[in-house]
Write an enzyme that holds these catalytic residues in place. Structure first.
Site, PDB file in Angstrom:
ATOM      1  N   LYS A   1       0.819  -1.220   0.000  1.00 50.03           N
ATOM      2  CA  LYS A   1       0.000   0.000   0.000  1.00 50.03           C
ATOM      3  C   LYS A   1       0.853   1.270   0.000  1.00 50.03           C
ATOM      4  CE  LYS A   1      -3.766  -2.446   0.110  1.00 50.03           C
ATOM      5  NZ  LYS A   1      -3.261  -3.802   0.191  1.00 50.03           N
TER       6      LYS A   1
HETATM    7  C1  LIG Z   1      -9.484  -2.601  -1.213  1.00 49.83           C
HETATM    8  C2  LIG Z   1      -8.929  -3.434  -0.094  1.00 49.83           C
HETATM    9  N1  LIG Z   1      -9.684  -3.626   1.008  1.00 49.83           N
HETATM   10  C3  LIG Z   1      -9.235  -4.377   2.037  1.00 49.83           C
HETATM   11  C4  LIG Z   1      -8.002  -4.958   1.994  1.00 49.83           C
HETATM   12  C5  LIG Z   1      -7.567  -5.820   3.146  1.00 49.83           C
HETATM   13  O1  LIG Z   1      -6.457  -5.284   3.791  1.00 49.83           O
HETATM   14  P1  LIG Z   1      -5.415  -6.225   4.583  1.00 49.83           P
HETATM   15  O2  LIG Z   1      -4.702  -7.040   3.578  1.00 49.83           O
HETATM   16  O3  LIG Z   1      -4.519  -5.230   5.269  1.00 49.83           O
HETATM   17  O4  LIG Z   1      -6.185  -7.023   5.547  1.00 49.83           O
HETATM   18  C6  LIG Z   1      -7.181  -4.780   0.881  1.00 49.83           C
HETATM   19  C7  LIG Z   1      -5.849  -5.396   0.827  1.00 49.83           C
HETATM   20  O5  LIG Z   1      -5.254  -5.564  -0.196  1.00 49.83           O
HETATM   21  C8  LIG Z   1      -7.655  -4.002  -0.200  1.00 49.83           C
HETATM   22  O6  LIG Z   1      -6.933  -3.816  -1.304  1.00 49.83           O
END
Ligand SMILES: Cc1ncc(COP(=O)(O)O)c(C=O)c1O
Length: 452
Positions: free
Chosen positions: A213
């Site tokens: 990210k």
């Molecule tokens: C749009 C979106 N929402 C939620 C998530 C979930 O985040 P995490 O991987 O930190 O749990 C991601 C992760 O790639 C994402 O791209």
């Protein structure tokens, strides 16, 4: 080797790098993730502080976690932030704080990371997958409206790749239908829409800080809100029923958390080390986003010159508030379309020495999205059909998946010459499409395709 007008080496007659030829990009891309001197000093301070997490009893008050959550909420323009161990955790406490539970429908884009749907399933909610607008890769407003039913409780508005979803339009839609709106800005840290930051739409917005990210601590997430009640509930959901003791400084050796117990929680806390990394990253986010935006313009011009590739990004006005988490390239060339996005991504990865990927799998065919294996679904025979991914028709998501590949954002963090090698690599692959087509006919061990 011959040099072209753009300064790149003409490698069109060289074999493709995926077939053992020389790669187009020979230098180093900017590294990601980054940690500057402030983060390094901060990490050492935490290491020796005797306080590694918010829930650890210590005289170090306030925690780095709390300082970061306040900074981040202030940065986006919200009153409160509840940081978490992941974006999935942030989404889970957001859904739960809004009362989403078994049988409630939540409208979710059919083309996004699997966690957007699985977080709903894991609370017993039913994700209703809707199709995307091919010009932004975000869920289309018309498809979202068509996905509403009497059981709909919430809409998840997700910014995707290099596009901001039209959250102002979603706010209007949700207000009209009396629905909760959660904004998922995990792919849009620092973006703006009009004069508002991504992260200020709906009753709660969430972010992921996973390594890929634009703001990262390796893992992590945050939920931000303006609502006192949701803030209290989300804190307790994230820290086993505990919340911050209050704004006043506390006596040394006290826990910063006090028991509330209004709602059953879990431990989904962010560590102090992560908070330090995030605080430093936040300080450079706007500058990095501005640089990526400049380089995205260079990329658009460079690949636009090929005539069969375009950068997929939203058409919101003004476009200068856009961010570039991943940069989708739409391919409009018959032979390359036949080769398919997986092999094309591998060929580009080899030429650029940069991880290029297909888009996320459309969730109606994703090998990762298996709601029927969740105990909440599996033990309820009547529910299985409601959750079945294949019942959702997502023709646009499937079409864009077949015709696109996505570049990672560090490719926009260097200089113009680096960016121009992306066009050179595409041109080389295009001129060597026959060799790639031959390769596509050979079996490829381990390749994961759509579920059919
Ligand atoms: C749009 C979106 N929402 C939620 C998530 C979930 O985040 P995490 O991987 O930190 O749990 C991601 C992760 O790639 C994402 O791209």
């Amino acid at each position: 080797m011959e040099r072209l007008a753009d300064g790149c080496v003409d490698q069109d007659r060289e074999p493709l790098a995926i077939l053992g030829g020389p790669p187009v990009h020979v230098g180093q891309w900017p590294t990601w993730p980054r940690a500057g001197r402030i983060a390094q000093r901060g990490l050492l301070n935490v290491l020796h502080s005797g306080k590694w997490t918010l829930s650890g009893r210590s005289s170090v008050i306030p925690s780095q976690e709390r300082l970061f959550a306040e900074s981040f909420a202030g940065f986006v323009g919200r009153r409160y932030g509840v940081s978490c161990s992941s974006g999935t955790a942030a989404l889970t406490i957001a859904l739960q704080a809004l009362g989403i539970g078994p049988g409630d429908e939540v409208v979710v884009s059919g083309l996004t990371w699997v966690a957007c749907a699985s977080a709903v399933v894991n609370l017993g909610g039913i994700p209703v997958l809707v199709d995307v607008d091919p010009d932004s890769l975000c869920a289309s407003i018309a498809a979202i409206e068509a996905g509403l039913s009497a059981r709909t409780r919430a809409v998840l508005g997700v910014h995707m790749y290099a596009s901001r979803a039209d959250l102002p339009a979603l706010e209007t839609l949700c207000a009209r239908h009396n629905l909760s709106l959660i904004e998922d800005a995990s792919q849009a840290h620092g973006a703006t829409i009009g004069n508002r930051r991504a992260g200020t739409f709906g009753s709660i917005s969430i972010f992921s800080f996973q390594q890929s990210k634009l703001l990262t601590a390796g893992e992590g997430g945050i939920a931000v809100t303006d609502d006192d009640r949701l803030f209290q509930r989300m804190q307790q959901l994230r820290a086993d029923g505990r919340a911050y003791a209050g704004p006043a400084p506390m006596a040394p050796a006290f826990s910063e958390l006090v028991a509330c117990g209004e709602i059953l929680g879990r431990n989904l806390c962010l560590s102090e080390f992560q908070a330090v990394l995030l605080q430093e990253g936040l300080g450079r986010l706007d500058v990095e986003n501005a640089h990526r935006l400049r380089m995205a313009t260079v990329l658009e011009e460079a690949v636009g010159g090929l005539g069969w590739v375009s950068v997929v990004r939203d058409r919101l006005d003004p476009r200068d508030g856009a961010t570039f988490y991943k940069i989708p390239l739409r391919i409009d060339e018959e032979r390359l379309l036949r080769i398919g996005p997986e092999l094309l991504a591998r060929a580009l990865t080899a030429e650029l020495r940069l991880p290029v990927e297909p888009l996320d799998w459309p969730l109606n065919r994703s090998p990762l999205y298996r709601p029927e294996t969740s105990p909440l679904v599996a033990r309820n025979a009547d529910a299985v059909e409601l959750f079945r991914p294949g019942r959702f028709s997502l023709p646009q998501a499937e079409a864009v998946w077949r015709s696109s590949v996505a570049l990672p954002h560090p490719c926009l963090m260097g200089g113009e010459i680096d960016v121009q090698t992306i066009a050179t690599a595409l041109r080389k692959i295009h001129r060597n499409a026959d060799a790639l087509e031959d390769l596509s006919r050979r079996p490829s061990p381990g390749a994961q395709a759509f579920r059919t």
